[in-house]
Design a protein around this motif. Structure first.
Motif, PDB file in Angstrom:
ATOM      1  N   ALA A 191       0.799  -1.085   0.142  1.00 42.41           N
ATOM      2  CA  ALA A 191      -0.003  -0.046   0.122  1.00 42.41           C
ATOM      3  C   ALA A 191       1.032   1.414   0.082  1.00 42.41           C
ATOM      4  CB  ALA A 191      -0.902   0.014   1.466  1.00 42.41           C
ATOM      5  N   ASN A 228       1.733   2.760   3.263  1.00 47.72           N
ATOM      6  CA  ASN A 228       2.610   2.248   4.078  1.00 47.72           C
ATOM      7  C   ASN A 228       3.819   2.992   4.484  1.00 47.72           C
ATOM      8  OD1 ASN A 228       4.684   0.217   5.154  1.00 47.72           O
ATOM      9  ND2 ASN A 228       3.581  -1.336   4.364  1.00 47.72           N
ATOM     10  N   GLN A 281      -1.316  -1.601   6.012  1.00 46.94           N
ATOM     11  CA  GLN A 281      -2.139  -0.722   5.002  1.00 46.94           C
ATOM     12  C   GLN A 281      -2.091   0.855   4.937  1.00 46.94           C
ATOM     13  OE1 GLN A 281      -3.955  -2.382   2.254  1.00 46.94           O
ATOM     14  NE2 GLN A 281      -2.663  -3.877   3.407  1.00 46.94           N
ATOM     15  N   GLU A 295      -4.654  -6.218   6.494  1.00 47.66           N
ATOM     16  CA  GLU A 295      -5.740  -6.843   5.843  1.00 47.66           C
ATOM     17  C   GLU A 295      -6.937  -7.352   6.664  1.00 47.66           C
ATOM     18  OE1 GLU A 295      -6.846 -10.233   2.373  1.00 47.66           O
ATOM     19  OE2 GLU A 295      -4.614  -9.318   2.486  1.00 47.66           O
TER      20      GLU A 295
END
Length: 195
Positions: free
Chosen positions: A75, A78, A135, A145
């Motif tokens: 992501a 991140n 994320q 997740e």
């Protein structure tokens, strides 16, 4: 009349977060659980490495490669996104490190050989997998997740740390034999890799 022998029971006393804790435990069941956890972690690493190798290893354009994941699956929110993009530029180096690293870690855990070193390398790999799953960053609670902060890589990392702390390679493992050899007795620093 013979009496039935109970498994050896001990009391662990320690300090945890500034508080004295004490509990009874069975040495026999602790040993079985440590060996069982060691074998499970060995399987996790061996299976992952062998699956990647069976997918063609590296060099084959249809083979498994870390590049797709490193360049596309991390992501952008991140905080270490850039680090993984950098790793993606060196997939030809990262791929064999991951594949053969997982296989060698799995074998070392399975046979209890150079266990602490293997557990450290496995925990380091799990640390990378865990940070790749973020994320977002600290202000977002490091969501992954399936929740916040914790995922299977984090659990594996802690499990490997615990097994290394217990010296799991000594229980039905090669490290128990290696520690009694002259080279290890002459070079006590080697014990940091064993156990």
């Amino acid at each position: 009349m013979a009496t039935k022998r109970r498994p050896a029971e001990r009391t662990l006393e320690s300090s945890l977060l500034g508080r004295t804790v004490s509990f009874n435990y069975s040495e026999t069941w602790v040993a079985y659980s440590i060996v069982g956890l060691r074998l499970v972690m060995a399987w996790v690493f061996l299976q992952a490495g062998l699956e990647k190798l069976a997918d063609g290893g590296f060099g084959d354009p249809l083979a498994w490669s870390s590049a797709g994941f490193l360049n596309n699956a991390i992501a952008e929110a991140n905080p270490v996104h850039g680090l993984f993009l950098w790793f993606g530029e060196y997939a030809s180096i990262v791929d064999p490190l991951v594949i053969f690293g997982q296989i060698l870690i799995g074998l070392a855990l399975l046979f209890g050989a150079f266990f602490r070193f293997a557990a450290l390398m496995g925990a380091l790999q799990m640390l990378f997998f865990w940070t790749a799953a973020w994320q977002g960053g600290l202000l977002e609670g490091f969501p992954v997740e399936n929740g916040f902060f914790i995922d299977s890589s984090f659990v594996y990392m802690l499990l490997l740390f615990g097994l290394a702390a217990w010296g799991a390679g000594r229980l039905a493992g090669v490290d128990g034999i290696l520690e009694s050899t002259q080279p290890v007795r002459s070079n006590p620093w080697i014990r940091y890799l064993l156990g």
